[in-house]
Motif scaffolding. Structure first.
Motif, PDB file in Angstrom:
ATOM      1  N   ALA A 292      38.994  29.900  39.345  1.00 26.45           N
ATOM      2  CA  ALA A 292      39.662  29.120  40.391  1.00 26.45           C
ATOM      3  C   ALA A 292      39.749  27.674  39.928  1.00 26.45           C
ATOM      4  CB  ALA A 292      38.875  29.205  41.702  1.00 26.45           C
ATOM      5  N   LEU A 293      40.879  27.036  40.205  1.00 29.70           N
ATOM      6  CA  LEU A 293      41.056  25.636  39.805  1.00 29.70           C
ATOM      7  C   LEU A 293      42.174  24.990  40.610  1.00 29.70           C
ATOM      8  CD1 LEU A 293      42.865  25.406  36.346  1.00 29.70           C
ATOM      9  CD2 LEU A 293      42.888  27.442  37.734  1.00 29.70           C
ATOM     10  N   ASN A 294      42.244  23.662  40.524  1.00 24.71           N
ATOM     11  CA  ASN A 294      43.273  22.921  41.260  1.00 24.71           C
ATOM     12  C   ASN A 294      44.409  22.415  40.377  1.00 24.71           C
ATOM     13  OD1 ASN A 294      42.476  22.986  44.023  1.00 24.71           O
ATOM     14  ND2 ASN A 294      40.733  21.703  43.473  1.00 24.71           N
ATOM     15  N   ASP A 295      44.099  22.067  39.132  1.00 22.35           N
ATOM     16  CA  ASP A 295      45.099  21.421  38.273  1.00 22.35           C
ATOM     17  C   ASP A 295      46.253  22.372  37.953  1.00 22.35           C
ATOM     18  OD1 ASP A 295      45.509  18.947  36.338  1.00 22.35           O
ATOM     19  OD2 ASP A 295      46.026  20.762  35.222  1.00 22.35           O
ATOM     20  N   GLN A 296      47.449  21.940  38.307  1.00 20.24           N
ATOM     21  CA  GLN A 296      48.651  22.782  38.163  1.00 20.24           C
ATOM     22  C   GLN A 296      48.972  23.120  36.703  1.00 20.24           C
ATOM     23  OE1 GLN A 296      51.068  23.629  40.667  1.00 20.24           O
ATOM     24  NE2 GLN A 296      52.530  24.486  39.220  1.00 20.24           N
ATOM     25  N   ALA A 297      48.926  22.117  35.827  1.00 13.29           N
ATOM     26  CA  ALA A 297      49.281  22.344  34.421  1.00 13.29           C
ATOM     27  C   ALA A 297      48.274  23.266  33.753  1.00 13.29           C
ATOM     28  CB  ALA A 297      49.364  21.007  33.683  1.00 13.29           C
TER      29      ALA A 297
ATOM     30  N   ALA B 253      43.535  25.553  44.547  1.00 11.65           N
ATOM     31  CA  ALA B 253      44.967  25.796  44.669  1.00 11.65           C
ATOM     32  C   ALA B 253      45.377  27.080  43.941  1.00 11.65           C
ATOM     33  CB  ALA B 253      45.747  24.602  44.109  1.00 11.65           C
ATOM     34  N   HIS B 254      44.617  27.444  42.902  1.00 13.72           N
ATOM     35  CA  HIS B 254      45.014  28.578  42.057  1.00 13.72           C
ATOM     36  C   HIS B 254      43.835  29.502  41.773  1.00 13.72           C
ATOM     37  CE1 HIS B 254      48.619  26.202  41.203  1.00 13.72           C
ATOM     38  NE2 HIS B 254      47.799  25.189  40.986  1.00 13.72           N
ATOM     39  N   GLY B 255      44.104  30.806  41.759  1.00 16.84           N
ATOM     40  CA  GLY B 255      43.098  31.794  41.366  1.00 16.84           C
ATOM     41  C   GLY B 255      43.686  32.714  40.311  1.00 16.84           C
ATOM     42  N   LEU B 256      42.850  33.177  39.378  1.00 18.38           N
ATOM     43  CA  LEU B 256      43.305  34.077  38.325  1.00 18.38           C
ATOM     44  C   LEU B 256      42.239  35.148  38.101  1.00 18.38           C
ATOM     45  CD1 LEU B 256      44.456  31.303  35.858  1.00 18.38           C
ATOM     46  CD2 LEU B 256      45.987  33.033  36.819  1.00 18.38           C
ATOM     47  N   ALA B 257      42.683  36.400  37.968  1.00 12.62           N
ATOM     48  CA  ALA B 257      41.724  37.496  37.789  1.00 12.62           C
ATOM     49  C   ALA B 257      41.807  38.070  36.376  1.00 12.62           C
ATOM     50  CB  ALA B 257      41.999  38.590  38.818  1.00 12.62           C
ATOM     51  N   PHE B 258      40.655  38.509  35.877  1.00 12.73           N
ATOM     52  CA  PHE B 258      40.552  39.032  34.507  1.00 12.73           C
ATOM     53  C   PHE B 258      39.731  40.321  34.491  1.00 12.73           C
ATOM     54  CE2 PHE B 258      41.460  34.608  34.354  1.00 12.73           C
ATOM     55  CZ  PHE B 258      42.406  34.496  33.344  1.00 12.73           C
ATOM     56  N   GLY B 259      39.787  41.019  33.355  1.00 21.49           N
ATOM     57  CA  GLY B 259      39.121  42.306  33.246  1.00 21.49           C
ATOM     58  C   GLY B 259      37.607  42.234  33.328  1.00 21.49           C
ATOM     59  N   SER B 260      37.023  41.057  33.076  1.00 26.04           N
ATOM     60  CA  SER B 260      35.569  40.869  33.175  1.00 26.04           C
ATOM     61  C   SER B 260      35.298  39.372  33.238  1.00 26.04           C
ATOM     62  CB  SER B 260      34.849  41.475  31.960  1.00 26.04           C
ATOM     63  OG  SER B 260      35.155  40.747  30.785  1.00 26.04           O
TER      64      SER B 260
END
Ligand SMILES: *Cc1c(COP(=O)(O)O)cnc(C)c1O
Length: 379
Positions: free
Chosen positions: A213-218, A68-75
């Motif tokens: 990547a993860l599903n849990d909203q909180a 449900a969610h993706g987040l990008a980081f510098g490495s």
């Protein structure tokens, strides 16, 4: 949109640019965004907090991992660091054996100072993972296949036993070696997937970037808070390069695996190779699990050389197509001695690697050229 991997890799999160029709996601090389009125904006205020090129990458990766969610980081390590920041002093992380050397270094040399505990164990047996859990265990941190020994962890079995624990420790899977094309840990019950996109996702050895990547909203909100608050974010140009890499991930992974399978078969029969490590080779003790959990064997091959450390160093200095270098996952073939290079930080620890182990990142060149190169280097 149909949810086939190949279609998502090319389209997910990347509609044509509404302003110009640009088919490729623009590189929004901007730190800030004009606001018509105080507090009024189009979803973007400042590029540490959010950037449209980054959003496209985050959404594409989430689609590929079925998240449900993706987040990008510098490495990749910045992504690792951000996940660890969700813990509190006294918490414990159970870490699968032979994790990436930099992950071990961050845990061992930095986060122990903050009162976190890290225990290392062989995760090839789910029962051993179960037995190693304690009331303080908040996270189980696994790589599968591992680096550099290509051992496997049965993700479905481990996820299942963790869910039965009263404190339900989170299962974090570093999916760098497999990529979402070979396995999707969230679908097997994992809570968080982490990538060094520097490797197969980018695929061209031209940028450093990490993804979650993860599903849990909180939990996603907490990690997004940390992404902004600690600020280990990637620039838009690097997000663009990883997005471009994702479009051919499936093509590359199929060829990486076909080449690696042939290289593994060659090495298995070579008199100077005393031990081969490849998940889809018949000599691998977890071949059945590998074939159940992964679409193919991937592009990483390790082997133990009969002549010891000196022989290993000689081989890696003699190849002409395989480049002697750290890292992995690019279109070009790489060779290295983990004990002296990528895994130097594990020297003297229980994760120490044999000095005569050689690791290959098998690229997508013509396979007979790769085998001939290894043959001349070994002779
Ligand atoms: C390279 C790597 C990392 C670290 O990623 P960076 O992008 O180099 O920070 C983490 N895990 C694995 C398995 C890796 O190969």
């Amino acid at each position: 949109m149909p949810d086939h991997f190949e279609t998502l890799a090319i389209h997910a999160g990347q509609p044509a640019d509404p302003q110009t029709g640009a088919v490729m996601t623009p590189i929004y090389q901007t730190s800030t965004y004009a606001q018509p009125r105080v507090g009024e904006h189009k979803g973007y205020e400042y590029s540490r907090t959010g950037n449209p090129t980054r959003t496209a990458l985050q959404d594409c990766l989430a689609a590929l991992e079925g998240a449900a969610h993706g987040l990008a980081f510098g490495s990749g390590l910045a992504a690792t660091d951000t996940i660890i920041r969700t813990l509190s002093p006294g918490d414990e992380v159970l870490v699968g054996g032979d994790v990436y050397g930099g992950t071990f270094r961050l845990f061992d040399k930095e986060y122990r100072r903050y009162g976190l505990e890290f225990r290392y164990m062989d995760a090839t047996d789910p029962a051993a993972v179960d037995a190693a859990l304690s009331a303080k265990t908040r996270m189980v941190w696994l790589e599968t296949p591992t680096n550099p020994y290509l051992r496997l962890a049965d993700l479905a079995a481990i996820a299942e036993l963790l869910k039965q624990r009263p404190n339900a420790p989170l299962l974090v899977v570093d999916n760098t070696f497999a990529s979402p094309y070979l396995q999707q840990p969230l679908k097997l019950g994992a809570d968080i997937v982490l990538h060094s996109a520097t490797k197969y996702l980018g695929g061209h050895s031209d940028s450093v970037l990490g993804l979650i990547a993860l599903n849990d909203q909180a939990l996603a909100q907490r990690l997004a808070f940390l992404q902004n608050a600690a600020g280990a974010v990637p620039g838009p140009m690097d997000c663009f390069l990883i997005l471009r890499g994702l479009k051919t991930l499936h093509l590359r992974m199929d060829r990486h695996a076909a080449n690696a399978q042939a290289v593994a078969a060659f090495l298995a029969d070579h008199p100077k190779v005393s031990q081969l490590y490849y998940p889809f080779h018949s000599s691998h003790p977890q071949q059945a699990l590998a074939r159940r959990q992964m679409r193919n064997g991937g592009g990483m091959v390790s082997f133990e050389i009969a002549g010891g450390e000196a022989a290993a160093r000689k081989v890696v200095e003699r190849t002409r197509i395989f480049t002697l270098a750290e890292s992995l996952g690019g279109v070009e073939s790489l060779i290295e001695v983990p004990a002296a290079m990528t895994h130097l930080s594990t020297a003297g620890s229980p994760l120490e690697v044999s000095p005569s182990l050689v690791r290959l990142s098998v690229g997508v060149e013509y396979v007979d050229d790769l085998i001939a190169d290894l043959e001349q280097a070994l002779s």
